[in-house]
Design a protein around this motif. Structure first.
Motif, PDB file in Angstrom:
ATOM      1  N   PHE A  16       2.908   2.282   6.355  1.00 13.29           N
ATOM      2  CA  PHE A  16       2.403   1.184   5.533  1.00 13.29           C
ATOM      3  C   PHE A  16       1.146   0.594   6.146  1.00 13.29           C
ATOM      4  CE2 PHE A  16       2.545  -3.295   4.002  1.00 13.29           C
ATOM      5  CZ  PHE A  16       2.415  -3.024   2.642  1.00 13.29           C
ATOM      6  N   TRP A  17       1.120   0.464   7.472  1.00 14.70           N
ATOM      7  CA  TRP A  17      -0.092  -0.001   8.144  1.00 14.70           C
ATOM      8  C   TRP A  17      -1.275   0.909   7.804  1.00 14.70           C
ATOM      9  CZ3 TRP A  17       0.156  -2.287  13.694  1.00 14.70           C
ATOM     10  CH2 TRP A  17       1.214  -3.194  13.799  1.00 14.70           C
ATOM     11  N   ALA A  18      -1.040   2.209   7.899  1.00 15.81           N
ATOM     12  CA  ALA A  18      -2.108   3.174   7.638  1.00 15.81           C
ATOM     13  C   ALA A  18      -2.610   3.050   6.206  1.00 15.81           C
ATOM     14  CB  ALA A  18      -1.612   4.584   7.921  1.00 15.81           C
ATOM     15  N   LYS A  19      -1.692   2.856   5.277  1.00 13.66           N
ATOM     16  CA  LYS A  19      -2.066   2.715   3.869  1.00 13.66           C
ATOM     17  C   LYS A  19      -2.975   1.518   3.657  1.00 13.66           C
ATOM     18  CE  LYS A  19       0.000   2.222  -0.743  1.00 13.66           C
ATOM     19  NZ  LYS A  19       1.292   2.119  -1.496  1.00 13.66           N
ATOM     20  N   MET A  20      -2.724   0.429   4.379  1.00 10.22           N
ATOM     21  CA  MET A  20      -3.528  -0.793   4.234  1.00 10.22           C
ATOM     22  C   MET A  20      -4.769  -0.807   5.111  1.00 10.22           C
ATOM     23  SD  MET A  20      -1.012  -4.025   4.026  1.00 10.22           S
ATOM     24  CE  MET A  20      -0.638  -3.886   5.765  1.00 10.22           C
ATOM     25  N   SER A  21      -4.845   0.103   6.085  1.00  7.20           N
ATOM     26  CA  SER A  21      -5.911   0.082   7.097  1.00  7.20           C
ATOM     27  C   SER A  21      -5.886  -1.216   7.894  1.00  7.20           C
ATOM     28  CB  SER A  21      -7.304   0.283   6.466  1.00  7.20           C
ATOM     29  OG  SER A  21      -7.446   1.600   6.007  1.00  7.20           O
ATOM     30  N   SER A  22      -4.704  -1.756   8.084  1.00 10.78           N
ATOM     31  CA  SER A  22      -4.555  -2.953   8.909  1.00 10.78           C
ATOM     32  C   SER A  22      -3.087  -3.127   9.270  1.00 10.78           C
ATOM     33  CB  SER A  22      -5.057  -4.196   8.174  1.00 10.78           C
ATOM     34  OG  SER A  22      -5.244  -5.272   9.080  1.00 10.78           O
ATOM     35  N   ASP A  23      -2.836  -3.971  10.285  1.00 15.19           N
ATOM     36  CA  ASP A  23      -1.456  -4.198  10.688  1.00 15.19           C
ATOM     37  C   ASP A  23      -0.739  -5.077   9.675  1.00 15.19           C
ATOM     38  OD1 ASP A  23      -3.317  -6.164  11.709  1.00 15.19           O
ATOM     39  OD2 ASP A  23      -1.660  -7.060  12.799  1.00 15.19           O
ATOM     40  N   CYS A  24       0.582  -4.988   9.677  1.00 21.74           N
ATOM     41  CA  CYS A  24       1.412  -5.785   8.786  1.00 21.74           C
ATOM     42  C   CYS A  24       2.403  -6.564   9.624  1.00 21.74           C
ATOM     43  CB  CYS A  24       2.166  -4.880   7.805  1.00 21.74           C
ATOM     44  SG  CYS A  24       3.421  -5.750   6.832  1.00 21.74           S
ATOM     45  N   ALA A  25       2.577  -7.830   9.325  1.00 25.17           N
ATOM     46  CA  ALA A  25       3.592  -8.639  10.000  1.00 25.17           C
ATOM     47  C   ALA A  25       4.265  -9.545   8.964  1.00 25.17           C
ATOM     48  CB  ALA A  25       2.985  -9.445  11.133  1.00 25.17           C
ATOM     49  N   ILE A  26       4.590  -8.968   7.830  1.00 24.22           N
ATOM     50  CA  ILE A  26       5.335  -9.725   6.824  1.00 24.22           C
ATOM     51  C   ILE A  26       6.628 -10.250   7.434  1.00 24.22           C
ATOM     52  CG2 ILE A  26       6.571  -9.550   4.627  1.00 24.22           C
ATOM     53  CD1 ILE A  26       4.525  -7.461   3.741  1.00 24.22           C
TER      54      ILE A  26
END
Length: 390
Positions: A328-338
């Motif tokens: 999911f991080w790769a898909k967004m091109s950024s980290d996720c911390a939901i």
């Protein structure tokens, strides 16, 4: 210093720390962490993962939309600058300092050694100096070698390399660095990634300065961020917080909204103890992070022993599906911390209302605290962050 590949012997503070190590325990090989696998494991590496890393150099076109504009990526990447400067300086030797290798000493150990007659007083002094340099939290624990990586990674060819430390290290100093609450509220977004990058840059400076101070006193001190060992068990053993379903350390000051750094040293220091307060019992009834995860990478149910290659073996705990998460991080091109954003403990505990909620959450009335939190944790618009500052 060399270490055995297995070290299942339980430690006296494991129960208090909530750490359950089984006979199948094996120290973690850093080559198997998800970010490293993205460079050598064909099951993980893809065009999307390559674009993910390229976006941190502005080589990949930013996505369109609120939170993913060029301005958002520009701020995120700028926030990483100091950390990047440190991590890049060992590239020729295959050492990405702070990530795949410890941070190299910039000062020698002083030939004269400051006498330490009172390790408790020295521990208090170290915590004071850590705060002086900018750390938000500081705790100290013993040199528990179970949490050291069995090997580090040579970044020239992604092979295993010796995970060496100077002989005689006795303590681990753990520092917490608070992430900006208003940026965390905009996850998932590239803008929110600036909260992560800023603290990596901050912690790089803080951990290097404190390590230099200790070396100036005549003692060994190795500065470390994501390298050398797993910081979460050290943070828990140092009394900074408790492990949660979202894979994070919940602290009574900032909840999960922290990055951690550490220093390995032989400076005589007294050690803090784990401080269980009831986070585990709250997480047993709360699944907000798992419910909110868009790819269902976080676990439901009780802690288990994971067989995932990117998880430590032989420890019963809540473990994420790292491949789903990083995908999911790769898909967004950024980290996720939901999972950080929606966590009920993600609060400003300097406010009396949140202190009162914390007291309820850590009591037998935890179901009431969960009900009180039902409407919190919604995503804030990244554009509002920019507008407010203007």
């Amino acid at each position: 210093m060399s270490y055995p590949s297995n070290h299942p012997t339980p430690h006296p503070d494991d129960t208090a720390a909530g750490i359950e190590v089984t006979a199948e325990f094996e120290r973690f090989t850093q080559r198997n962490d998800m970010f490293t696998r993205a460079f050598w494991d064909d099951r993980i590496r893809s065009k999307q993962t390559d674009q993910f890393f390229a976006s941190y150099r502005m080589e990949a076109a930013p996505r369109r939309g609120d939170g993913f504009t060029q301005r958002d990526f520009a701020l995120r990447n700028a926030s990483w600058l100091v950390s990047d400067i440190i991590s890049n300086r060992g590239n020729d030797a295959g050492k990405r300092e702070g990530f795949q290798a410890a941070i190299a000493n910039d000062t020698p150990v002083a030939p004269m050694q400051q006498p330490v007659d009172d390790p408790a007083r020295m521990a208090s002094e170290i915590k004071r100096i850590a705060r002086f340099f900018g750390a938000d939290l500081c705790g100290i624990t013993d040199m528990d070698d179970r949490w050291l990586y069995a090997s580090r990674v040579d970044t020239r060819d992604m092979s295993e390399a010796p995970n060496d430390l100077p002989q005689g290290m006795t303590s681990v100093i753990v520092m917490g660095h608070q992430m900006e609450e208003n940026l965390v509220a905009t996850y998932p977004s590239a803008l929110a990634g600036a909260a992560t990058g800023r603290e990596y840059s901050h912690e790089a400076a803080v951990v290097m300065q404190l390590a230099a101070y200790i070396r100036n006193l005549g003692y060994e001190a190795t500065a470390s961020m994501n390298d050398t060992g797993l910081v979460i068990p050290y943070a828990i053993k140092a009394g900074l917080g408790e492990y949660a379903r979202n894979q994070m350390v919940i602290t009574p000051e900032f909840g999960p909204r922290l990055r951690f750094s550490k220093i390995f040293t032989n400076l005589p220091l007294t050690h803090d103890t784990p401080k269980p307060r009831g986070v585990r019992a709250f997480c047993d009834i709360c699944t907000k992070c798992a419910d909110a995860c868009p790819v269902k990478a976080l676990p439901f149910g009780p802690p288990k022993i994971s067989t995932d290659v990117s998880a430590i073996k032989g420890v019963r705990k809540w473990t994420s599906d790292a491949e789903k998460c990083f995908g999911f991080w790769a898909k967004m091109s950024s980290d996720c911390a939901i999972c950080m954003r929606v966590c009920p403990f993600n609060r400003d505990f300097s406010k009396w209302q949140n202190k009162a909620w914390l007291k309820i959450a850590l009591s037998p009335l935890r179901h009431l605290a969960l009900w009180m939190d039902r409407k919190r944790g919604g995503r804030k618009k990244p554009g509002d962050w920019w507008a407010r500052d203007i």
